[in-house]
Design an enzyme around this catalytic site. Structure first.
Site, PDB file in Angstrom:
ATOM      1  N   PHE A 122       0.875  -1.180   0.000  1.00 32.93           N
ATOM      2  CA  PHE A 122       0.000   0.000   0.000  1.00 32.93           C
ATOM      3  C   PHE A 122       0.906   1.222   0.000  1.00 32.93           C
ATOM      4  O   PHE A 122       1.632   1.452   0.962  1.00 32.93           O
ATOM      5  CB  PHE A 122      -0.844  -0.068   1.279  1.00 32.93           C
ATOM      6  CG  PHE A 122      -1.838   1.022   1.513  1.00 32.93           C
ATOM      7  CD1 PHE A 122      -3.111   0.965   0.937  1.00 32.93           C
ATOM      8  CD2 PHE A 122      -1.550   2.081   2.371  1.00 32.93           C
ATOM      9  CE1 PHE A 122      -4.054   1.944   1.199  1.00 32.93           C
ATOM     10  CE2 PHE A 122      -2.495   3.063   2.635  1.00 32.93           C
ATOM     11  CZ  PHE A 122      -3.747   2.992   2.058  1.00 32.93           C
ATOM     12  N   LEU A 124       0.960   4.963   0.014  1.00 26.81           N
ATOM     13  CA  LEU A 124       0.238   6.230   0.206  1.00 26.81           C
ATOM     14  C   LEU A 124       1.224   7.332   0.606  1.00 26.81           C
ATOM     15  O   LEU A 124       1.275   8.396  -0.017  1.00 26.81           O
ATOM     16  CB  LEU A 124      -0.829   6.052   1.300  1.00 26.81           C
ATOM     17  CG  LEU A 124      -1.628   7.287   1.714  1.00 26.81           C
ATOM     18  CD1 LEU A 124      -2.602   7.697   0.605  1.00 26.81           C
ATOM     19  CD2 LEU A 124      -2.436   7.018   3.000  1.00 26.81           C
ATOM     20  N   GLY A 130       3.173  12.513   5.265  1.00 29.28           N
ATOM     21  CA  GLY A 130       2.971  11.384   6.164  1.00 29.28           C
ATOM     22  C   GLY A 130       1.587  11.492   6.778  1.00 29.28           C
ATOM     23  O   GLY A 130       0.606  11.001   6.210  1.00 29.28           O
ATOM     24  N   SER A 131       1.492  12.224   7.903  1.00 32.09           N
ATOM     25  CA  SER A 131       0.171  12.453   8.503  1.00 32.09           C
ATOM     26  C   SER A 131      -0.724  13.223   7.533  1.00 32.09           C
ATOM     27  O   SER A 131      -1.917  12.954   7.417  1.00 32.09           O
ATOM     28  CB  SER A 131       0.315  13.246   9.808  1.00 32.09           C
ATOM     29  OG  SER A 131       0.965  12.461  10.780  1.00 32.09           O
ATOM     30  N   ASP A 239      -9.682   2.936   7.858  1.00 30.31           N
ATOM     31  CA  ASP A 239     -10.694   2.641   8.892  1.00 30.31           C
ATOM     32  C   ASP A 239     -10.815   1.144   9.131  1.00 30.31           C
ATOM     33  O   ASP A 239     -11.071   0.693  10.242  1.00 30.31           O
ATOM     34  CB  ASP A 239     -12.076   3.160   8.450  1.00 30.31           C
ATOM     35  CG  ASP A 239     -12.179   4.676   8.548  1.00 30.31           C
ATOM     36  OD1 ASP A 239     -11.362   5.288   9.271  1.00 30.31           O
ATOM     37  OD2 ASP A 239     -13.093   5.240   7.901  1.00 30.31           O
ATOM     38  N   GLN A 336      11.503  -4.262  31.815  1.00 32.53           N
ATOM     39  CA  GLN A 336      11.923  -3.853  33.168  1.00 32.53           C
ATOM     40  C   GLN A 336      11.939  -5.059  34.116  1.00 32.53           C
ATOM     41  O   GLN A 336      12.847  -5.222  34.933  1.00 32.53           O
ATOM     42  CB  GLN A 336      10.962  -2.766  33.689  1.00 32.53           C
ATOM     43  CG  GLN A 336      11.324  -2.172  35.033  1.00 32.53           C
ATOM     44  CD  GLN A 336      12.555  -1.279  34.957  1.00 32.53           C
ATOM     45  OE1 GLN A 336      12.926  -0.845  33.879  1.00 32.53           O
ATOM     46  NE2 GLN A 336      13.176  -1.034  36.087  1.00 32.53           N
ATOM     47  N   GLY A 340      18.444  -6.533  33.829  1.00 26.09           N
ATOM     48  CA  GLY A 340      19.468  -6.400  32.789  1.00 26.09           C
ATOM     49  C   GLY A 340      19.208  -7.319  31.598  1.00 26.09           C
ATOM     50  O   GLY A 340      19.545  -6.993  30.453  1.00 26.09           O
ATOM     51  N   GLU A 363       0.060   3.598   9.941  1.00 25.80           N
ATOM     52  CA  GLU A 363      -1.385   3.656   9.658  1.00 25.80           C
ATOM     53  C   GLU A 363      -2.051   4.803  10.426  1.00 25.80           C
ATOM     54  O   GLU A 363      -3.175   4.676  10.915  1.00 25.80           O
ATOM     55  CB  GLU A 363      -2.044   2.299   9.900  1.00 25.80           C
ATOM     56  CG  GLU A 363      -1.499   1.293   8.890  1.00 25.80           C
ATOM     57  CD  GLU A 363      -2.322   0.050   8.708  1.00 25.80           C
ATOM     58  OE1 GLU A 363      -3.534   0.116   8.928  1.00 25.80           O
ATOM     59  OE2 GLU A 363      -1.738  -0.968   8.327  1.00 25.80           O
ATOM     60  N   GLY A 364      -1.303   5.900  10.493  1.00 24.79           N
ATOM     61  CA  GLY A 364      -1.780   7.087  11.192  1.00 24.79           C
ATOM     62  C   GLY A 364      -1.178   7.141  12.582  1.00 24.79           C
ATOM     63  O   GLY A 364      -1.392   6.234  13.393  1.00 24.79           O
TER      64      GLY A 364
HETATM   65  N1  CAA Z   1     -13.765   7.656   5.108  1.00 26.59           N
HETATM   66  C1  CAA Z   1     -14.110   8.177   3.912  1.00 26.59           C
HETATM   67  N2  CAA Z   1     -13.815   9.454   3.564  1.00 26.59           N
HETATM   68  C2  CAA Z   1     -13.148  10.198   4.460  1.00 26.59           C
HETATM   69  C3  CAA Z   1     -12.761   9.714   5.721  1.00 26.59           C
HETATM   70  C4  CAA Z   1     -13.109   8.380   6.045  1.00 26.59           C
HETATM   71  N3  CAA Z   1     -12.777   7.844   7.219  1.00 26.59           N
HETATM   72  N4  CAA Z   1     -12.108  10.670   6.398  1.00 26.59           N
HETATM   73  C5  CAA Z   1     -12.086  11.751   5.599  1.00 26.59           C
HETATM   74  N5  CAA Z   1     -12.730  11.449   4.433  1.00 26.59           N
HETATM   75  C6  CAA Z   1     -12.982  12.351   3.315  1.00 26.59           C
HETATM   76  C7  CAA Z   1     -13.665  13.616   3.805  1.00 26.59           C
HETATM   77  O1  CAA Z   1     -15.081  13.437   3.873  1.00 26.59           O
HETATM   78  C8  CAA Z   1     -13.281  14.619   2.757  1.00 26.59           C
HETATM   79  O2  CAA Z   1     -14.079  14.406   1.611  1.00 26.59           O
HETATM   80  P1  CAA Z   1     -14.698  15.625   0.757  1.00 26.59           P
HETATM   81  O3  CAA Z   1     -13.555  16.473   0.328  1.00 26.59           O
HETATM   82  O4  CAA Z   1     -15.385  14.954  -0.358  1.00 26.59           O
HETATM   83  O5  CAA Z   1     -15.602  16.366   1.685  1.00 26.59           O
HETATM   84  C9  CAA Z   1     -11.867  14.181   2.392  1.00 26.59           C
HETATM   85  O6  CAA Z   1     -11.748  12.814   2.767  1.00 26.59           O
HETATM   86  C10 CAA Z   1     -10.809  14.992   3.094  1.00 26.59           C
HETATM   87  O7  CAA Z   1     -11.026  14.856   4.466  1.00 26.59           O
HETATM   88  P2  CAA Z   1     -10.310  15.768   5.543  1.00 26.59           P
HETATM   89  O8  CAA Z   1     -10.544  17.203   5.187  1.00 26.59           O
HETATM   90  O9  CAA Z   1     -10.746  15.293   6.879  1.00 26.59           O
HETATM   91  O10 CAA Z   1      -8.785  15.412   5.276  1.00 26.59           O
HETATM   92  P3  CAA Z   1      -7.485  15.958   5.976  1.00 26.59           P
HETATM   93  O11 CAA Z   1      -6.535  16.340   4.919  1.00 26.59           O
HETATM   94  O12 CAA Z   1      -7.844  16.950   7.052  1.00 26.59           O
HETATM   95  O13 CAA Z   1      -6.861  14.628   6.664  1.00 26.59           O
HETATM   96  C11 CAA Z   1      -6.501  12.951   8.303  1.00 26.59           C
HETATM   97  C12 CAA Z   1      -7.477  13.932   7.651  1.00 26.59           C
HETATM   98  C13 CAA Z   1      -7.394  12.132   9.254  1.00 26.59           C
HETATM   99  C14 CAA Z   1      -5.428  13.642   9.099  1.00 26.59           C
HETATM  100  C15 CAA Z   1      -5.891  12.022   7.214  1.00 26.59           C
HETATM  101  O14 CAA Z   1      -5.010  12.732   6.379  1.00 26.59           O
HETATM  102  C16 CAA Z   1      -5.144  10.853   7.797  1.00 26.59           C
HETATM  103  O15 CAA Z   1      -5.753   9.841   8.165  1.00 26.59           O
HETATM  104  N6  CAA Z   1      -3.797  10.944   7.866  1.00 26.59           N
HETATM  105  C17 CAA Z   1      -2.961   9.839   8.248  1.00 26.59           C
HETATM  106  C18 CAA Z   1      -2.570   9.032   7.060  1.00 26.59           C
HETATM  107  C19 CAA Z   1      -2.184   7.645   7.422  1.00 26.59           C
HETATM  108  O16 CAA Z   1      -2.815   6.975   8.224  1.00 26.59           O
HETATM  109  N7  CAA Z   1      -1.141   7.159   6.762  1.00 26.59           N
HETATM  110  C20 CAA Z   1      -0.725   5.829   6.958  1.00 26.59           C
HETATM  111  C21 CAA Z   1       0.007   5.372   5.761  1.00 26.59           C
HETATM  112  S1  CAA Z   1      -0.160   3.685   5.488  1.00 26.59           S
HETATM  113  C22 CAA Z   1       0.874   2.939   6.532  1.00 26.59           C
HETATM  114  O17 CAA Z   1       1.366   3.445   7.492  1.00 26.59           O
HETATM  115  C23 CAA Z   1       0.947   1.527   6.198  1.00 26.59           C
HETATM  116  C24 CAA Z   1       2.104   0.769   6.563  1.00 26.59           C
HETATM  117  O18 CAA Z   1       3.231   1.148   6.432  1.00 26.59           O
HETATM  118  C25 CAA Z   1       1.834  -0.591   7.040  1.00 26.59           C
END
Ligand code: CAA
Length: 397
Positions: A122, A124, A130-131, A239, A336, A340, A363-364
């Site tokens: 995946f 992304l 990142g965030s 999610d 802990q 040691g 994953e966030g």
């Molecule tokens: N489900 C569906 N749609 C969603 C949603 C959800 N849970 N959350 C937000 N959206 C939609 C919103 O409705 C919005 O849609 P519209 O523009 O159509 O209205 C759009 O997405 C943008 O939403 P936000 O304005 O809330 O977005 P944001 O830029 O403020 O970001 C955030 C919100 C929660 C911080 C998000 O960016 C986030 O989750 N960031 C973390 C990313 C992450 O988890 N990365 C992990 C990478 S993968 C990884 O780590 C895997 C690995 O190595 C194993």
């Protein structure tokens, strides 16, 4: 704890525990030391029918839910956190196909995952995104009925072994998150390269790499869902995948507690087993309580996701937040209790502490989970107070 599970789920957990104990426990330290991918244990996972347990039966999967997936992840992670993610990252990679793919795309890719023939990743995150995943720079432009992807991805877990990559790139940078689209890219596609492997603190058997796309041309038929709906797909995927990270954390916490309890019951100081000291007993009691509380939340979040309950995104974030903080606390306390011996690689406990840390980050980050939880809580509250008859408190004017 079994009261939360059906007999079929209890059986899945028993089988997963048996597999982890027999095939992973003897090798976990070696995989950690060498960074070698656990191919042989993954083969056992396929043989046991656990690979693609989350994929619908019509596409060759197990037709089970997120709760069953979490049970397998928990048991694998109880023995090795790296193995837990080596398995569960395939769910993360395939959820966008399950959620956004056409029937043809599902038939094309999902059976390959479910059969264990191919692993999936995946992609992304980027160096600067990142965030703020929506801030990605990778670009997908239309090119004679195909797409051309350009950009660099970071932290692509599983990239060293995956043949399929779910990749997010912007098809319209003027539209921000509404301009992001999702694609499936096959290893070996010209213009797609696996880059540097990350030298990680924990989960060292999982190959996490940078991935690079330079004029990488893929068929339009590899786009998942509508153009511009990729960010929604990524969020909806996370999610559903966050309960698995929570389950990984839960397994790590339980595994560390199991080791610590056995150690203190045998370790003698001042003429008696140190488990006889109340200071040690209080630590164990707190660890045990925290692990059980985390388990309740993880199973509840997984079940809510399977039932598509209204608020499952918030519960998934809570489970990930609570279980990963629990894992960090419990694995540190477990080290802990080893004194040691908790700080050297002769004993298995320090690995749990190293493996646990990532569950608070990927994953966030847990800070992002708090954003998700607080937004959902406040949205619910605002809807409530819009109806004056439901307001139960008002601040002074
Ligand atoms: N489900 C569906 N749609 C969603 C949603 C959800 N849970 N959350 C937000 N959206 C939609 C919103 O409705 C919005 O849609 P519209 O523009 O159509 O209205 C759009 O997405 C943008 O939403 P936000 O304005 O809330 O977005 P944001 O830029 O403020 O970001 C955030 C919100 C929660 C911080 C998000 O960016 C986030 O989750 N960031 C973390 C990313 C992450 O988890 N990365 C992990 C990478 S993968 C990884 O780590 C895997 C690995 O190595 C194993």
């Amino acid at each position: 704890m079994d009261t939360l599970l059906t007999p079929a789920q209890v059986e899945i957990r028993r089988k997963a525990r048996d597999l982890a104990e027999r095939h992973a426990r003897p090798k976990a330290a070696e995989y950690d030391r060498t960074g070698e991918y656990p191919h042989d244990v993954m083969r056992e996972i396929v043989r046991a029918g656990f690979m693609g347990i989350w994929i619908p039966k019509e596409y060759g999967g197990g037709g089970c839910g997120i709760l069953e997936t979490c049970l397998v992840v928990e048991e694998l992670s109880r023995v090795c956190g790296g193995l837990g993610v080596a398995y569960s990252v395939n769910a993360l990679g395939s959820f966008p196909i399950i959620l956004g793919g056409t029937a043809e795309q599902k038939h094309r890719w999902l059976p390959r995952i479910a059969s264990g023939a191919d692993y999936i990743a995946f992609a992304l995150s980027e160096k600067g995104a990142g965030s703020d995943a929506g801030g990605m720079k990778a670009r997908a432009s239309t090119d004679n009925g195909a797409y051309r992807i350009d950009g660099d991805k970071k932290w692509t877990t599983n990239a060293g072994v995956a043949n399929l990559f779910t990749v997010f790139a912007s098809t319209d940078p003027t539209k921000g998150t509404r301009g992001i689209s999702a694609f499936e890219v096959e290893r070996g596609t010209p213009g797609f390269a696996i880059g540097r492997r990350e030298d990680t603190t924990g989960i060292r058997c999982v190959p996490i790499h940078e991935t690079h796309f330079k004029a990488c041309r893929i068929p339009a038929a590899n786009r998942l869902g509508e153009e511009g709906k990729g960010f929604h797909l990524a969020m909806a995927t996370l999610d559903r995948a966050r309960p698995s990270v929570a389950a990984q954390a839960l397994g790590l916490a339980q595994g560390a507690l199991d080791l610590a309890a056995q150690f203190v019951a045998q370790r003698k100081q001042f003429g008696q087993a140190i488990a006889q000291f109340q200071a040690i007993q209080f630590m164990l009691a707190d660890m045990d309580t925290q692990v059980q509380a985390a388990r309740q939340l993880v199973y509840a979040a997984a079940l809510a996701a399977d039932r598509q309950e209204k608020d499952f995104s918030r519960l998934a974030a809570m489970a990930k937040l609570f279980a990963s903080d629990t894992a960090m606390r419990v694995t540190t306390d477990a080290a802990q209790l080893f004194g040691g011996y908790g700080y050297v690689r002769d004993f298995p406990i320090e690995k749990f502490m190293r493996d646990a840390k990532i569950t608070q980050i990927y994953e966030g980050t847990n800070q992002v989970q708090r954003i998700v939880i607080a937004r959902a809580l406040l949205k619910e509250t605002e809807a409530l107070i819009a109806d004056p008859s439901r307001v139960i408190v008002r601040p002074p004017e």
